[in-house]
Design a protein around this motif. Structure first.
Motif, mmCIF file in Angstrom:
data_model
loop_
_atom_site.group_PDB
_atom_site.id
_atom_site.type_symbol
_atom_site.label_atom_id
_atom_site.label_comp_id
_atom_site.label_asym_id
_atom_site.label_seq_id
_atom_site.Cartn_x
_atom_site.Cartn_y
_atom_site.Cartn_z
ATOM 1 N N GLY A 29 -20.993 -24.341 23.250
ATOM 2 C CA GLY A 29 -20.723 -25.448 24.168
ATOM 3 C C GLY A 29 -19.302 -25.963 24.197
ATOM 4 N N LEU A 30 -18.635 -26.004 23.032
ATOM 5 C CA LEU A 30 -17.273 -26.549 23.007
ATOM 6 C C LEU A 30 -16.211 -25.457 22.853
ATOM 7 C CD1 LEU A 30 -17.612 -29.839 20.922
ATOM 8 C CD2 LEU A 30 -17.278 -29.585 23.376
ATOM 9 N N ALA A 31 -16.624 -24.195 23.037
ATOM 10 C CA ALA A 31 -15.670 -23.090 22.838
ATOM 11 C C ALA A 31 -14.441 -23.259 23.737
ATOM 12 C CB ALA A 31 -16.354 -21.751 23.112
ATOM 13 N N GLY A 32 -14.669 -23.613 24.999
ATOM 14 C CA GLY A 32 -13.552 -23.762 25.924
ATOM 15 C C GLY A 32 -12.582 -24.840 25.454
ATOM 16 N N TRP A 33 -13.145 -25.931 24.992
ATOM 17 C CA TRP A 33 -12.346 -27.074 24.534
ATOM 18 C C TRP A 33 -11.523 -26.705 23.289
ATOM 19 C CZ3 TRP A 33 -13.171 -30.227 20.024
ATOM 20 C CH2 TRP A 33 -12.460 -31.424 20.023
ATOM 21 N N ILE A 34 -12.133 -26.008 22.333
ATOM 22 C CA ILE A 34 -11.434 -25.643 21.089
ATOM 23 C C ILE A 34 -10.360 -24.584 21.351
ATOM 24 C CG2 ILE A 34 -11.738 -24.513 18.830
ATOM 25 C CD1 ILE A 34 -14.442 -25.921 18.594
ATOM 26 N N VAL A 35 -10.708 -23.580 22.146
ATOM 27 C CA VAL A 35 -9.755 -22.509 22.456
ATOM 28 C C VAL A 35 -8.523 -23.078 23.171
ATOM 29 C CG1 VAL A 35 -9.478 -20.576 24.089
ATOM 30 C CG2 VAL A 35 -11.340 -20.552 22.406
ATOM 31 N N GLU A 36 -8.756 -24.050 24.049
ATOM 32 C CA GLU A 36 -7.629 -24.648 24.758
ATOM 33 C C GLU A 36 -6.781 -25.503 23.822
ATOM 34 O OE1 GLU A 36 -8.337 -26.108 28.846
ATOM 35 O OE2 GLU A 36 -7.350 -27.934 28.103
ATOM 36 N N ARG A 37 -7.465 -26.257 22.944
ATOM 37 C CA ARG A 37 -6.759 -27.134 22.029
ATOM 38 C C ARG A 37 -5.853 -26.358 21.070
ATOM 39 N NH1 ARG A 37 -8.584 -32.513 19.247
ATOM 40 N NH2 ARG A 37 -7.226 -32.523 17.441
ATOM 41 N N PHE A 38 -6.319 -25.211 20.585
ATOM 42 C CA PHE A 38 -5.552 -24.458 19.595
ATOM 43 C C PHE A 38 -4.893 -23.203 20.169
ATOM 44 C CE2 PHE A 38 -8.666 -26.872 17.140
ATOM 45 C CZ PHE A 38 -7.808 -27.551 16.299
ATOM 46 N N CYS A 40 -6.123 -20.392 20.901
ATOM 47 C CA CYS A 40 -6.529 -19.250 20.081
ATOM 48 C C CYS A 40 -7.550 -18.405 20.849
ATOM 49 C CB CYS A 40 -7.128 -19.742 18.761
ATOM 50 S SG CYS A 40 -8.644 -20.706 18.965
ATOM 51 N N PRO A 41 -7.724 -17.138 20.439
ATOM 52 C CA PRO A 41 -8.717 -16.301 21.137
ATOM 53 C C PRO A 41 -10.143 -16.613 20.713
ATOM 54 C CG PRO A 41 -7.641 -15.019 19.423
ATOM 55 C CD PRO A 41 -6.978 -16.381 19.419
ATOM 56 N N LEU A 42 -11.070 -16.275 21.615
ATOM 57 C CA LEU A 42 -12.501 -16.433 21.354
ATOM 58 C C LEU A 42 -13.091 -15.056 21.028
ATOM 59 C CD1 LEU A 42 -15.309 -17.935 21.671
ATOM 60 C CD2 LEU A 42 -15.201 -17.246 24.085
ATOM 61 N N HIS A 43 -13.826 -14.976 19.902
ATOM 62 C CA HIS A 43 -14.477 -13.718 19.526
ATOM 63 C C HIS A 43 -15.987 -13.871 19.628
ATOM 64 C CE1 HIS A 43 -10.942 -11.652 17.496
ATOM 65 N NE2 HIS A 43 -10.464 -12.846 17.821
ATOM 66 N N VAL A 47 -22.675 -9.026 24.627
ATOM 67 C CA VAL A 47 -23.896 -9.540 25.267
ATOM 68 C C VAL A 47 -23.909 -11.065 25.246
ATOM 69 C CG1 VAL A 47 -26.407 -9.659 25.044
ATOM 70 C CG2 VAL A 47 -25.241 -7.468 24.792
ATOM 71 N N GLU A 48 -23.514 -11.660 24.109
ATOM 72 C CA GLU A 48 -23.562 -13.126 24.011
ATOM 73 C C GLU A 48 -22.515 -13.779 24.913
ATOM 74 O OE1 GLU A 48 -25.892 -14.987 22.724
ATOM 75 O OE2 GLU A 48 -26.966 -13.212 22.064
ATOM 76 N N TYR A 49 -21.318 -13.154 25.041
ATOM 77 C CA TYR A 49 -20.334 -13.721 25.961
ATOM 78 C C TYR A 49 -20.875 -13.695 27.388
ATOM 79 C CZ TYR A 49 -16.251 -14.744 28.710
ATOM 80 O OH TYR A 49 -15.411 -15.322 29.625
ATOM 81 N N LEU A 50 -21.403 -12.521 27.778
ATOM 82 C CA LEU A 50 -21.910 -12.400 29.154
ATOM 83 C C LEU A 50 -23.127 -13.303 29.379
ATOM 84 C CD1 LEU A 50 -21.399 -8.560 29.683
ATOM 85 C CD2 LEU A 50 -19.997 -10.444 30.552
ATOM 86 N N GLN A 51 -23.925 -13.483 28.352
ATOM 87 C CA GLN A 51 -25.074 -14.392 28.454
ATOM 88 C C GLN A 51 -24.591 -15.843 28.648
ATOM 89 O OE1 GLN A 51 -28.052 -13.652 28.925
ATOM 90 N NE2 GLN A 51 -29.410 -15.265 28.184
ATOM 91 N N LEU A 98 -16.390 -22.289 29.865
ATOM 92 C CA LEU A 98 -16.204 -21.147 28.977
ATOM 93 C C LEU A 98 -14.810 -20.538 29.176
ATOM 94 C CD1 LEU A 98 -18.289 -19.566 27.155
ATOM 95 C CD2 LEU A 98 -18.402 -17.930 29.050
ATOM 96 N N PRO A 99 -14.132 -20.113 28.093
ATOM 97 C CA PRO A 99 -12.849 -19.418 28.281
ATOM 98 C C PRO A 99 -13.057 -18.196 29.185
ATOM 99 C CG PRO A 99 -13.204 -19.915 25.954
ATOM 100 C CD PRO A 99 -14.478 -20.260 26.673
ATOM 101 N N PRO A 100 -12.077 -17.904 30.055
ATOM 102 C CA PRO A 100 -12.260 -16.820 31.035
ATOM 103 C C PRO A 100 -12.242 -15.422 30.409
ATOM 104 C CG PRO A 100 -10.086 -17.791 31.235
ATOM 105 C CD PRO A 100 -10.822 -18.625 30.249
ATOM 106 N N GLY A 101 -11.842 -15.305 29.141
ATOM 107 C CA GLY A 101 -11.829 -13.989 28.500
ATOM 108 C C GLY A 101 -12.201 -14.113 27.037
ATOM 109 N N TYR A 102 -12.440 -12.997 26.389
ATOM 110 C CA TYR A 102 -12.850 -13.016 24.978
ATOM 111 C C TYR A 102 -12.478 -11.699 24.316
ATOM 112 C CZ TYR A 102 -16.672 -9.697 25.674
ATOM 113 O OH TYR A 102 -17.386 -8.564 25.907
#
Ligand SMILES: [Zn+2]
Length: 279
Positions: A29-38, A40-43, A47-51, A98-102
């Motif tokens: 839920g907060l991945a977009g917020w954390i990735v933007e704040r730091f 940093c990349p999202l791993h 399947v889970e990203y696309l889900q 959600l971050p646009p890439g991972y």
């Protein structure tokens, strides 16, 4: 809570990467917020990203209709279906975009975190391809939501894949954890406190599902029943609110689908409603 952590105990730590175990809103839920704040990349697993992308776009009229027909097929009447579909509408309000890439992590990969090496293990049932991490050197097992100490992780079936054997996938994942991990790992779960006794807990979870299957088999021995009618058979200890009723229905259908695959139940359809009978 996260802001207090980032500005308090973690104030001098550089966040270089965000690893998310699965697509449920309380995890991604907060991945977009954390990735933007730091920055940093999202791993995540592919399947889970696309889900997660799917979850952020599933509130369409077509999908709600498909879910309505799915509930109807399992014996739920119009007013209950309306209530069930009314819940979860604030999904997008509760999560950041959600971050646009991972970056992809997959089963069998090795990842370094600090000074430790972790093996990536993925499993289905609770989510489609949930990521768990295992550090053999320190016997640390990050179990995500696959193995929790106090609650049984939700294992459900929804309209998007009506015949899915989620429970079969979940039990297969538990069985594989039992054979591949040592007895004395410390488990760091996605909810609750760390614990020892992984194999005992796995056995309890598997037994719990088997007990539910037995209740269903008993209830369908002399008269065929819909999933709706089976909900109180399995969830007899609880008074369910609408939110819980949605999960209970999804869970019940997961048990029914599993028992159909295992040949323990037979399904019959009349007037668009499915009924099950013990074989
Ligand atoms: Zn979850």
């Amino acid at each position: 809570a996260w802001t207090a952590l980032f500005e308090g105990p973690l104030a001098h730590v550089k966040i270089t990467r965000l690893i998310v175990t699965h697509s449920h809103p309380d995890h991604v839920g907060l991945a977009g917020w954390i990735v933007e704040r730091f920055n940093c990349p999202l791993h995540m697993s592919q399947v889970e990203y696309l889900q997660s992308v799917y979850h952020q776009n599933r509130g369409t009229e077509e999908r709600r209709n498909a879910q309505r027909l799915f509930f109807r097929r399992h014996g739920m009447d119009e007013s209950l279906t309306d209530k069930l579909l009314g819940r979860g509408q604030d999904y997008l309000k509760r999560v950041s975009i959600l971050p646009p890439g991972y970056r992809r992590i997959s089963h069998g990969d090795e990842v370094s975190i600090g000074t430790r090496r972790f093996k990536v293990i993925t499993g289905g049932g609770h989510a489609l391809d949930q990521v768990m991490l295992y550090c053999a050197a320190d016997k640390l097992f990050l179990s995500a939501d696959q193995v929790l100490s106090k609650i049984s992780p939700n294992v459900s079936v929804w309209a998007v894949e009506p015949d899915q054997n989620s429970l079969g996938e979940y039990l297969a994942s538990l069985a594989s954890l039992t054979t591949t991990l040592p007895y004395d790992v410390i488990v760091l779960p996605g909810h609750g406190v760390p614990f020892y006794g992984l194999k005992t807990r796995i056995k309890q979870l598997a037994d719990h599902h088997e007990e539910r299957c037995r209740l269903i088999a008993d209830a369908c021995r002399t008269i065929s029943k819909t999933s709706k009618e089976l909900v109180p058979v399995v969830f007899h200890k609880h008074v369910l609110d609408v939110h819980q009723m949605g999960f209970a229905a999804g869970e019940l259908i997961a048990h029914v689908n599993y028992m159909l695959v295992e040949g323990r139940l037979k399904g019959e359809e009349a007037d668009g409603v499915l009924r099950f009978r013990t074989t």
